[in-house]
Design a protein around this motif. Structure first.
Motif, PDB file in Angstrom:
ATOM      1  N   LYS A 112       0.823  -1.209   0.000  1.00  0.00           N
ATOM      2  CA  LYS A 112       0.000   0.000   0.000  1.00  0.00           C
ATOM      3  C   LYS A 112       0.858   1.261   0.000  1.00  0.00           C
ATOM      4  O   LYS A 112       0.577   2.218  -0.720  1.00  0.00           O
ATOM      5  N   SER A 136     -13.794 -11.617   5.688  1.00  0.00           N
ATOM      6  CA  SER A 136     -14.612 -10.408   5.877  1.00  0.00           C
ATOM      7  C   SER A 136     -13.733  -9.168   5.982  1.00  0.00           C
ATOM      8  O   SER A 136     -14.069  -8.104   5.439  1.00  0.00           O
ATOM      9  N   LEU A 138     -10.718  -8.741   4.641  1.00  0.00           N
ATOM     10  CA  LEU A 138     -10.182  -8.427   3.318  1.00  0.00           C
ATOM     11  C   LEU A 138     -11.258  -7.823   2.420  1.00  0.00           C
ATOM     12  O   LEU A 138     -11.002  -6.874   1.674  1.00  0.00           O
ATOM     13  N   ASP A 139     -12.452  -8.373   2.499  1.00  0.00           N
ATOM     14  CA  ASP A 139     -13.560  -7.834   1.699  1.00  0.00           C
ATOM     15  C   ASP A 139     -13.841  -6.383   2.057  1.00  0.00           C
ATOM     16  O   ASP A 139     -14.147  -5.558   1.179  1.00  0.00           O
ATOM     17  N   SER A 140     -13.727  -6.057   3.333  1.00  0.00           N
ATOM     18  CA  SER A 140     -14.070  -4.708   3.792  1.00  0.00           C
ATOM     19  C   SER A 140     -13.107  -3.646   3.256  1.00  0.00           C
ATOM     20  O   SER A 140     -13.470  -2.476   3.127  1.00  0.00           O
ATOM     21  N   VAL A 141     -11.877  -4.076   2.954  1.00  0.00           N
ATOM     22  CA  VAL A 141     -10.897  -3.114   2.411  1.00  0.00           C
ATOM     23  C   VAL A 141     -10.590  -3.396   0.942  1.00  0.00           C
ATOM     24  O   VAL A 141      -9.608  -2.914   0.381  1.00  0.00           O
ATOM     25  N   LYS A 142     -11.451  -4.213   0.326  1.00  0.00           N
ATOM     26  CA  LYS A 142     -11.385  -4.490  -1.117  1.00  0.00           C
ATOM     27  C   LYS A 142     -10.042  -5.080  -1.562  1.00  0.00           C
ATOM     28  O   LYS A 142      -9.495  -4.716  -2.592  1.00  0.00           O
ATOM     29  N   ILE A 143      -9.516  -6.002  -0.754  1.00  0.00           N
ATOM     30  CA  ILE A 143      -8.304  -6.736  -1.142  1.00  0.00           C
ATOM     31  C   ILE A 143      -8.720  -8.026  -1.843  1.00  0.00           C
ATOM     32  O   ILE A 143      -9.530  -8.800  -1.317  1.00  0.00           O
ATOM     33  N   LYS A 144      -8.175  -8.251  -3.036  1.00  0.00           N
ATOM     34  CA  LYS A 144      -8.532  -9.431  -3.821  1.00  0.00           C
ATOM     35  C   LYS A 144      -7.796 -10.660  -3.299  1.00  0.00           C
ATOM     36  O   LYS A 144      -6.618 -10.574  -2.935  1.00  0.00           O
ATOM     37  N   TYR A 145      -8.482 -11.805  -3.315  1.00  0.00           N
ATOM     38  CA  TYR A 145      -7.860 -13.045  -2.816  1.00  0.00           C
ATOM     39  C   TYR A 145      -8.448 -14.240  -3.541  1.00  0.00           C
ATOM     40  O   TYR A 145      -9.498 -14.166  -4.186  1.00  0.00           O
ATOM     41  N   THR A 166      -5.731  -8.010 -12.192  1.00  0.00           N
ATOM     42  CA  THR A 166      -5.103  -7.056 -11.276  1.00  0.00           C
ATOM     43  C   THR A 166      -3.910  -6.337 -11.903  1.00  0.00           C
ATOM     44  O   THR A 166      -3.251  -5.533 -11.258  1.00  0.00           O
TER      45      THR A 166
END
Length: 409
Positions: A112, A136, A138-145, A166
């Motif tokens: 980042k 949850s 990671l989803d909340s900060v829009k990190i792809k996984y 990406t």
């Protein structure tokens, strides 16, 4: 011909020891590129693997040592791993739901802070089930996984797709080297001296890349040696849009090129293509502030053995000394290592970095700015030292304006 690293997307693979980084690389490339073992710390030095990642094209995967390595050697391995951030265009954090924690968050913060796009791969999915709290977060900060099991070769197709989604836009829509300065249906003349450091039967990389760039964009290209330039220009029905020369032939080419034809060098083109031309113009202007005894760092990206009148170790030091009027303390480095003590220098002079990706060159420019040390490159240094700086910047109005501004204020 193998695609140069300059045009390859650099994908760095990071994580703890035994996270499965090497297994992921082997699965992606479908080759045993990295040694795989259950012993932690098997990967000691970065391992590079060029390949085609379709439909994107050529990429370079870089496998790294564990970010949690220990011991004296472990500290050195971590230092090598951290250097890979400097040339990573797209990052991959490999972990699993059982081990996720402090080290992974440190990697996220590093990406980042450097504004490097990245994804997370939860490996060993056949052993460790999904943790809803981590997902949850990671989803909340829009990190792809995504999830994989490198050992069982599951999830690899999904990982490839996520990598493709990406890829940074500035890599896909990268500007041209010089075709935008010429235009379709117009001509450029490339002046290519043949000296001892030009491999027999070949041209050096920036020259080859410039020729290809012109052809790809429907421009004409004439290649001559410096002794034939004047005659070549006389054969044109209308003037070429641009003359580009090897920086070492600047004075002769400037003398033989009519003033109305823009002229620059391959090295200055690469200051724009690989780095930040405006910032490097400011760096070249600091040559006026150099005094006898000042320390100057000359940095070469590749590790070729200097031959005779080498530009980095012989010619530039000589021209600088003549310009300053006294002896300078000049240090030379090659390759990916960069001194920690760059604040000791009054100026950094870099090669065109044609063998690197742009990310690594930009990383060095950022480090120089943070240390408040001017940085420029070979071509700009030569043009400034020889008194033809304004002429060499003629094709680049914004950069030329930076140079002229102090004289207009």
């Amino acid at each position: 011909m193998r695609t140069p690293k300059t045009f390859r997307l650099h994908i760095g693979i990071f994580g703890r020891r035994n996270a499965g980084k090497s297994s992921i690389l082997n699965a992606l490339t479908q080759q045993n590129v990295s040694i795989v073992s259950e012993i932690a710390g098997t990967t000691t030095d970065p391992v590079e693997k060029p390949m085609e990642l379709l439909p994107l094209g050529p990429v370079l995967f870089i496998d790294t040592a564990g970010i949690d390595d220990v011991g004296v050697l472990g500290v050195k391995r971590i230092q090598k791993t951290l250097q890979i951030f400097d040339r990573t265009d797209l990052g991959v954090i490999v972990s699993n739901f059982n081990d996720w924690g402090e080290y992974e968050h440190q990697l996220i913060e590093e990406f980042k802070n450097r504004e490097i796009p990245f994804i997370v791969v939860f490996n060993k999915s056949d052993i460790h089930g999904e943790n809803i709290d981590i997902v949850s977060q990671l989803d909340s900060v829009k990190i792809k996984y995504t999830h994989t099991s490198a050992i069982k070769a599951t999830g690899i197709t999904e990982l490839r797709q996520l990598l493709l989604k990406t890829v940074p836009n500035d890599f896909i829509n990268r500007p041209t080297i010089l075709a935008d300065l010429v235009g379709p249906g117009e001509a450029a003349v490339l002046v290519v001296p043949i000296d001892k450091e030009a491999p027999k039967g070949r041209l050096i990389l920036p020259q080859v890349q410039s020729i290809r760039d012109l052809l790809d964009n429907d421009s004409f290209c004439t290649v001559v040696k410096e002794r034939e330039l004047r005659e070549a220009l006389s054969l044109f029905n209308k003037p070429p849009k641009l003359v580009v020369t090897d920086s070492q032939a600047f004075l002769k080419v400037a003398a033989d090129t009519p003033a109305q034809i823009p002229m620059t060098s391959f090295s200055i083109l690469f200051a724009r293509f690989q780095g930040d031309l405006n910032e490097m113009v400011k760096g070249a202007m600091s040559i006026d502030k150099l005094k006898t005894g000042d320390k100057v760092l000359i940095a070469e990206a590749c590790s070729h053995h200097p031959i005779g009148e080498d530009i980095g170790t012989v010619k530039i030091p000589r021209w600088l000394t003549q310009y300053v009027g006294g002896k300078l303390q000049i240090d030379s480095i090659r390759g990916h290592d960069f001194p920690e003590n760059i604040s000791d220098y009054k100026l950094i002079i870099h090669c065109g970095a044609c063998m690197w990706n742009r990310r690594e060159m930009l990383s060095r420019i950022i480090k120089a700015k943070q240390a408040d040390v001017p940085i420029t490159n070979y071509g700009l240094t030569i043009a400034y030292s020889l008194g033809i700086f304004e002429r060499a910047l003629q094709p680049f109005p914004a950069a030329l304006d930076i140079y002229k501004r102090p004289y207009e204020d």
